[in-house]
Design an enzyme around this catalytic site. Structure first.
Site, PDB file in Angstrom:
ATOM      1  CG  ASP A 437     -19.652  -7.789  -3.258  1.00  0.00           C
ATOM      2  OD1 ASP A 437     -20.703  -7.859  -2.589  1.00  0.00           O
ATOM      3  OD2 ASP A 437     -18.710  -7.015  -2.987  1.00  0.00           O
ATOM      4  CG  ASN A 445     -23.181   3.499   0.151  1.00  0.00           C
ATOM      5  OD1 ASN A 445     -23.711   4.043  -0.805  1.00  0.00           O
ATOM      6  ND2 ASN A 445     -23.468   2.262   0.524  1.00  0.00           N
ATOM      7  CD  GLU A 480     -22.213  -4.438  -1.111  1.00  0.00           C
ATOM      8  OE1 GLU A 480     -21.199  -4.591  -0.406  1.00  0.00           O
ATOM      9  OE2 GLU A 480     -23.337  -4.152  -0.638  1.00  0.00           O
TER      10      GLU A 480
END
Length: 559
Positions: A437, A445, A480
Site C-alpha cells: 500500500d 493527491n 493504491e
C-alpha cells in the site's frame, strides 16, 4: 526458434509424410470396403455416411501429404456422394455414378502406388523463402536479455531521463553527438535506442540517420523518438524511418518505459496455445507440427468427447477443428463449446476439405470465426491463426487488466491466487503473498493532483513488473493497493525481494509541476499454510501490511 529445433520439426514433418504414404494403401482399402457395403445396400444411410467420412478424410489429408490429385478427386466424389444422400444428385437415386467414380479413383491411386510415382511434395512450412547469406547479411541483435539503452540527446543531455531509466532496471549510455552513434553501434549493439528527433544541423537528422541504418539492414534494435513537437510531418518522418514509437515532451516516463518493455519483450512472449481437434491422426499431427515450427504451443485431441476437459486443462487461445468427425459434427461441437461462458470469446476456426460455401457459412453461423479449406499452405495457416490468436490474447488482456497500470485487476488477481494456492497445496511447494500500500497517498493527491497520483501508481506498477520474476503474479488490488503472488517462494525470500523494490521505489523521484518528491510503500508478506485458502491468505497479508503502517510506514513486515 533455435535452428536445431527447426531441424527437428522438419524431420518430424518428413516422418509424418512418410508414415502417411505407408498407410495410404490401407486407407484406400477401407474406402473400397465401405463402397462395397454401399453397393450391397445403396439406400442404407449409415453405410453411405461411413463412405462419406472415408472420402472426406482422404480429401482433407491427401493434398497435405503430397497427393494433390488424389485429394482433388476425393473432394469431388465426396460432394457427389453428399448430393446422392440428400437426393439432389444429377442421377437421382442411381448410385452407379458414385460407385464408378470411387472405383476409378481407387484404380488410379493403386496404379500410382505400384509404380512408385509421386506428386510434388507439399510446400515447405516456412512462411517465406530464407535468403542466402550472400544475398542479405543476417542482422545483428543484442544479447538475449540485454537491457542496454543508448540515449542519444543533444548538448544539455537528458541526465534526468537516464537516471529514471536506470531506476527501472535499464543500463543507459549517453551519446551527445549524433555522429557518434554509428561507431558505438559497431562496438556494442544495444537493445534499444532512444533518440531526439531534432539536432542542431537539421530538424530531422535523427530520423534520417535511423532510415539509413534500417536501409543497411545490418543491425536490429528497438528505436523510440522523443521530440518537442508532435505535428503530422514529424511523426510521419519517424514512421518512414522505421521507428517503433514516438513520445512528445514533456515526457510521460512511465508510458515510455511501458513501451520500451513491450518492445524488448516482444520476442520473449510464449507462443499461442492452439487446440487441434481432428479424428484423422496423421493430418492432426502434421498441422500440429507446422504450428509448432511457427513457435506455437499445440495440443492435439482426436475424440470430440475429450474436448471439454482439454479446454479446462489447456486454456487454448484458439481452437482448430475439422467439421466432419464421427459421432459429432464440427458445428455441434462449436455450439457445445459456446454454451460455456468461459469460452464465448475463444476463436474457433474450421479446417476442412468442405468447399461448399453454403456449408461453410452454416458452420460459421454455429459459432465459428473462420473456415479454412484443406489442403492449405503452411504459411497461410500460420498467418490466419496467428492474427486471430493475437487479437484474442490482446482482448483477453484488456478484460483481465487494470486500465491504469496494465496489471491484473482485482477479479483476475483473485482467480490467479486461487489457482496458485491449489497448485502449492498439490505440489507441497512454498507460496508467498505480499500486500503493498502506497504511504500517504491521499496527501499526494491533495498536494499535487490526481494526475500525479496516477503517475505514482503507474511508476510502482512498472517497478514491480520489472523487478519480479516472470512466474510471479502482480496485480492492482484496488486504489493504491497491490498484491504480489510469488510461487515456489518462502515468506522470508519474498520479503527480501519486496524490500529491495521498496528501497528503489523510495529513491525514485516523482515529478510534479514545480517540484520533485519521493514516496514509499508499506507491505506485509505471508506464506501459505496447509489450511489456508485464497481469502485467508489475503487477510493475513493485509494484517501484516497494516502492522507495517503502525510501525512507521515505508517498511516490509513478514508475518
Amino acid at each position: 526458434m533455435p535452428e536445431q529445433h527447426k531441424g527437428d520439426i522438419v524431420r518430424a514433418l518428413d516422418d509424418i509424410r512418410a508414415a502417411y504414404a505407408a498407410k495410404l494403401p490401407a486407407r484406400l482399402q477401407e474406402i473400397a470396403d465401405a463402397l462395397q457395403l454401399c453397393i450391397d445396400e445403396p439406400g442404407d444411410s449409415a453405410r453411405c455416411a461411413v463412405l462419406l467420412h472415408r472420402l472426406h478424410s482422404l480429401a482433407g489429408s491427401a493434398g497435405s501429404f503430397g497427393f494433390a490429385g488424389l485429394g482433388t478427386r476425393a473432394t469431388a466424389l465426396e460432394a457427389l456422394l453428399n448430393a446422392f444422400i440428400k437426393g439432389t444428385a444429377p442421377g437421382g437415386n442411381d448410385f452407379a455414378p458414385v460407385a464408378g467414380g470411387v472405383r476409378q479413383m481407387l484404380k488410379e491411386a493403386q496404379a500410382q502406388l505400384r509404380t512408385g510415382a509421386s506428386e510434388a511434395p507439399p510446400p515447405a512450412p516456412a512462411a517465406v523463402p530464407a535468403p542466402t547469406p550472400a544475398q542479405v547479411p543476417a542482422p545483428q541483435q543484442a544479447q538475449p536479455g540485454s537491457r542496454l539503452v543508448y540515449l542519444v540527446q543533444d548538448a544539455e543531455g537528458e541526465a534526468g531521463l537516464a537516471a529514471q531509466l536506470r531506476h527501472f532496471g535499464y543500463e543507459v549510455e549517453m551519446i551527445d553527438d549524433l555522429a557518434l552513434l554509428r561507431p558505438r553501434l559497431a562496438a556494442r549493439l544495444p537493445a534499444a535506442v532512444i533518440m531526439d528527433l531534432a539536432f542542431p544541423d537539421g530538424v530531422m537528422d535523427g530520423a534520417a540517420l535511423l532510415a539509413a541504418l534500417r536501409e543497411e539492414g545490418r543491425s536490429r534494435f528497438a528505436t523510440l523518438f522523443v521530440a518537442t513537437r508532435s505535428n503530422f510531418d514529424a511523426r510521419l518522418a519517424t514512421v518512414r524511418a522505421g521507428a517503433d514509437s514516438y513520445f512528445p515532451r514533456p515526457l510521460d516516463i512511465v508510458a515510455l518505459v511501458d513501451r520500451l518493455d513491450a518492445l524488448l519483450d516482444r520476442d520473449a512472449r510464449p507462443g499461442y496455445r492452439i487446440l487441434v481437434i481432428d479424428d484423422d491422426h496423421d493430418t492432426a499431427e502434421y498441422y500440429g507440427a507446422v504450428l509448432r515450427q511457427a513457435g506455437m504451443e499445440v495440443r492435439v485431441v482426436h475424440a470430440p468427447a475429450e474436448v471439454l476437459q482439454a479446454l479446462v486443462d489447456y486454456r487454448p487461445e484458439l481452437v482448430l477443428m475439422d467439421i466432419y468427425m464421427p459421432n459429432c459434427h464440427g458445428a455441434e461441437l462449436a455450439r457445445l463449446v459456446r454454451q460455456d461462458n468461459r469460452y464465448l470469446d475463444v476463436p474457433i476456426v474450421f479446417l476442412s476439405s468442405e468447399k461448399d460455401l453454403g456449408q461453410q457459412l452454416q458452420a460459421i453461423a454455429c459459432g465459428a470465426d473462420d473456415f479454412l479449406t484443406k489442403p492449405i499452405a503452411p504459411a497461410h495457416l500460420v498467418s490466419a491463426l496467428s492474427s486471430r490468436a493475437a487479437r484474442y490474447r490482446e482482448l483477453r488482456s484488456l478484460i483481465m487488466r487494470d486500465g491504469l497500470t496494465g496489471l491484473y485487476n482485482h477479479s483476475a488477481l483473485k482467480e490467479q491466487l486461487v489457482r496458485e494456492v491449489a497448485r502449492a497445496s498439490r505440489t507441497l511447494a512454498p507460496l508467498a503473498l505480499a500486500m503493498l500500500d502506497i504511504d500517504h497517498f491521499k496527501q499526494v493527491n491533495d498536494s499535487y493532483g490526481h494526475a500525479v497520483g496516477d503517475q505514482v501508481i503507474r511508476a510502482l506498477s512498472r517497478l514491480l513488473q520489472q523487478r519480479l520474476r516472470r512466474g510471479d503474479v502482480v496485480g492492482r488490488y484496488g486504489g493504491e493497493e497491490f498484491v504480489v503472488i510469488m510461487p515456489d517462494t518462502t515468506a522470508a525470500a519474498g520479503a527480501k525481494v519486496i524490500d529491495a523494490i521498496r528501497e528503489s521505489f523510495y529513491r525514485l523521484p516523482q515529478h510534479a509541476e514545480h517540484e520533485d518528491f519521493g514516496v514509499g510503500f508499506s507491505a506485509g508478506v505471508v506464506e501459505a499454510g496447509s489450511g489456508d485458502d485464497a481469502e485467508q491468505l489475503l487477510r493475513r497479508a493485509d494484517d501484516a501490511m497494516y502492522c507495517a503502517k503502525r510501525q512507521g510506514r515505508n517498511r516490509v513486515i513478514k508475518a
